[in-house]
Design a protein around this motif. Sequence first.
Motif, mmCIF file in Angstrom:
data_model
loop_
_atom_site.group_PDB
_atom_site.id
_atom_site.type_symbol
_atom_site.label_atom_id
_atom_site.label_comp_id
_atom_site.label_asym_id
_atom_site.label_seq_id
_atom_site.Cartn_x
_atom_site.Cartn_y
_atom_site.Cartn_z
ATOM 1 N N LEU A 79 -4.128 8.233 3.798
ATOM 2 C CA LEU A 79 -4.870 7.315 2.935
ATOM 3 C C LEU A 79 -3.984 6.671 1.875
ATOM 4 N N SER A 80 -2.690 6.593 2.155
ATOM 5 C CA SER A 80 -1.728 6.049 1.196
ATOM 6 C C SER A 80 -1.421 4.577 1.430
ATOM 7 N N GLY A 81 -2.113 3.958 2.397
ATOM 8 C CA GLY A 81 -1.828 2.568 2.733
ATOM 9 C C GLY A 81 -3.063 1.700 2.766
ATOM 10 N N VAL A 82 -3.334 1.088 3.914
ATOM 11 C CA VAL A 82 -4.381 0.072 4.023
ATOM 12 C C VAL A 82 -5.784 0.666 4.127
ATOM 13 N N THR A 83 -5.994 1.611 5.034
ATOM 14 C CA THR A 83 -7.336 2.138 5.297
ATOM 15 C C THR A 83 -7.739 3.155 4.237
ATOM 16 N N ALA A 84 -8.954 2.998 3.693
ATOM 17 C CA ALA A 84 -9.528 3.942 2.735
ATOM 18 C C ALA A 84 -10.668 4.708 3.397
ATOM 19 N N MET A 85 -11.082 5.810 2.790
ATOM 20 C CA MET A 85 -12.184 6.601 3.339
ATOM 21 C C MET A 85 -13.439 5.754 3.525
ATOM 22 N N ALA A 86 -13.660 4.830 2.595
ATOM 23 C CA ALA A 86 -14.851 3.983 2.663
ATOM 24 C C ALA A 86 -14.853 3.061 3.874
ATOM 25 N N ASP A 87 -13.669 2.844 4.475
ATOM 26 C CA ASP A 87 -13.567 1.956 5.638
ATOM 27 C C ASP A 87 -13.930 2.651 6.948
ATOM 28 N N LEU A 88 -13.912 3.970 6.992
ATOM 29 C CA LEU A 88 -14.064 4.699 8.257
ATOM 30 C C LEU A 88 -15.363 4.398 9.001
ATOM 31 N N PRO A 89 -16.506 4.226 8.309
ATOM 32 C CA PRO A 89 -17.737 3.920 9.058
ATOM 33 C C PRO A 89 -17.693 2.621 9.851
ATOM 34 N N LYS A 90 -16.718 1.756 9.565
ATOM 35 C CA LYS A 90 -16.613 0.489 10.291
ATOM 36 C C LYS A 90 -16.092 0.674 11.717
ATOM 37 N N PHE A 91 -15.518 1.827 11.999
ATOM 38 C CA PHE A 91 -14.838 2.045 13.280
ATOM 39 C C PHE A 91 -15.598 3.049 14.142
ATOM 40 N N ALA A 92 -15.637 2.773 15.455
ATOM 41 C CA ALA A 92 -16.349 3.641 16.389
ATOM 42 C C ALA A 92 -15.540 4.864 16.790
ATOM 43 N N TYR A 93 -14.257 4.894 16.451
ATOM 44 C CA TYR A 93 -13.381 6.007 16.793
ATOM 45 C C TYR A 93 -12.936 6.696 15.510
ATOM 46 N N ARG A 94 -12.427 7.916 15.654
ATOM 47 C CA ARG A 94 -12.018 8.715 14.511
ATOM 48 C C ARG A 94 -10.628 9.305 14.730
ATOM 49 N N PRO A 95 -9.855 9.479 13.672
ATOM 50 C CA PRO A 95 -8.580 10.194 13.794
ATOM 51 C C PRO A 95 -8.830 11.695 13.904
ATOM 52 N N ASN A 96 -7.869 12.408 14.450
ATOM 53 C CA ASN A 96 -7.980 13.867 14.499
ATOM 54 C C ASN A 96 -7.804 14.492 13.126
ATOM 55 N N TYR A 97 -6.972 13.883 12.287
ATOM 56 C CA TYR A 97 -6.715 14.385 10.942
ATOM 57 C C TYR A 97 -6.782 13.226 9.952
ATOM 58 N N ILE A 98 -7.289 13.515 8.755
ATOM 59 C CA ILE A 98 -7.269 12.550 7.644
ATOM 60 C C ILE A 98 -6.603 13.252 6.466
ATOM 61 N N LEU A 99 -5.477 12.697 6.009
ATOM 62 C CA LEU A 99 -4.701 13.304 4.934
ATOM 63 C C LEU A 99 -4.478 12.293 3.816
ATOM 64 N N ASN A 100 -4.274 12.794 2.612
ATOM 65 C CA ASN A 100 -4.016 11.886 1.487
ATOM 66 C C ASN A 100 -2.672 11.185 1.642
ATOM 67 N N GLY A 101 -1.670 11.888 2.151
ATOM 68 C CA GLY A 101 -0.347 11.325 2.343
ATOM 69 C C GLY A 101 0.438 12.132 3.340
ATOM 70 N N ILE A 102 1.603 11.623 3.719
ATOM 71 C CA ILE A 102 2.367 12.258 4.775
ATOM 72 C C ILE A 102 2.890 13.640 4.373
ATOM 73 N N GLY A 103 3.060 13.866 3.090
ATOM 74 C CA GLY A 103 3.510 15.174 2.633
ATOM 75 C C GLY A 103 2.535 16.285 2.961
ATOM 76 N N ASP A 104 1.251 15.945 3.160
ATOM 77 C CA ASP A 104 0.244 16.955 3.473
ATOM 78 C C ASP A 104 0.461 17.594 4.836
ATOM 79 N N VAL A 105 1.207 16.921 5.717
ATOM 80 C CA VAL A 105 1.541 17.530 7.010
ATOM 81 C C VAL A 105 2.301 18.834 6.791
ATOM 82 N N VAL A 106 3.135 18.843 5.782
ATOM 83 C CA VAL A 106 3.994 20.002 5.500
ATOM 84 C C VAL A 106 3.359 20.937 4.493
ATOM 85 N N ASN A 107 2.698 20.365 3.477
ATOM 86 C CA ASN A 107 2.292 21.165 2.313
ATOM 87 C C ASN A 107 0.871 21.675 2.331
ATOM 88 N N SER A 108 0.002 21.178 3.192
ATOM 89 C CA SER A 108 -1.399 21.614 3.159
ATOM 90 C C SER A 108 -1.652 22.777 4.107
#
Length: 258
Positions: free
Chosen positions: A229-258
């Motif tokens: 969520l560090s770029g273009v798409t925000a959480m509020a935008d997700l209902p506009k899309f019929a598909y979903r990501p497997n993971y939603i993270l605040n930033g790329i560092g969360d891959v390592v730190n969460s």
Amino acid sequence: MESLREKEAFICDMDGVIYHGNQLLPGAIEFLNWIEETGKKFLFLTNSSERTPRELREKLIRLGVEVSEKSFYTSALATADFLATQTPAGSAYVIGEAGIINALYEAGYSMNDMNPDYVVVGDTRKYSYHQIEHAVKLVMNGSRLIGTNSDLTGPIENGIAPATGALIAPIELSTGSKAYFVGKPNPLIMRNAMKKLGVRAEAVAIIGDRMDTDIIAGVESELTTVLVLSGVTAMADLPKFAYRPNYILNGIGDVVNS
């Protein structure tokens, strides 16, 4: 998250994921250090066609990150690869920057503003009415219209800026021709990226900030998808899309730190 970290390879977008403009995003260095320490396969896959791999590498070095030129695959390179298979040793009229121009030269193409095989439009900040007018004339005379990527906007430090999809629209509208876009989410660029990594889809995760390019590209290529969520798409935008990501993270560092 453990299953995500166990992936053999990662495909990662750049703008909005690693940096905004000339500002490195939080967690980027930690993520890239983790990639190196764990020996994961890795590829930057960007729809931006402005810069060459060398320029992208130099930009990251200025931001404090060092990676190989071989770690980059851009929509410009994918476009040049595609055109070289369609019309070998062809010619193009280009509205774009060094990234797409150099990629086409390296693919055996020449620049031609009289009767080119293709009109190619990429990301650029040097965009004029004269270029649009000339491109319209060429397309009306039979040149085929190609866009390096379909993004309408791209993230910059203080907001968003028009991208190739927006820049090419006046040519499409004026000529009635529909451009063919090579970058994400086109499966062509995804297959090329997978070949470069030498891995199967189930072993790869794609990390991006856009639902309409990164995430749909991953979904259609059967990759594990990670939206940051560090770029273009925000959480509020997700209902506009019929598909979903497997993971939603605040930033790329969360891959390592969460």
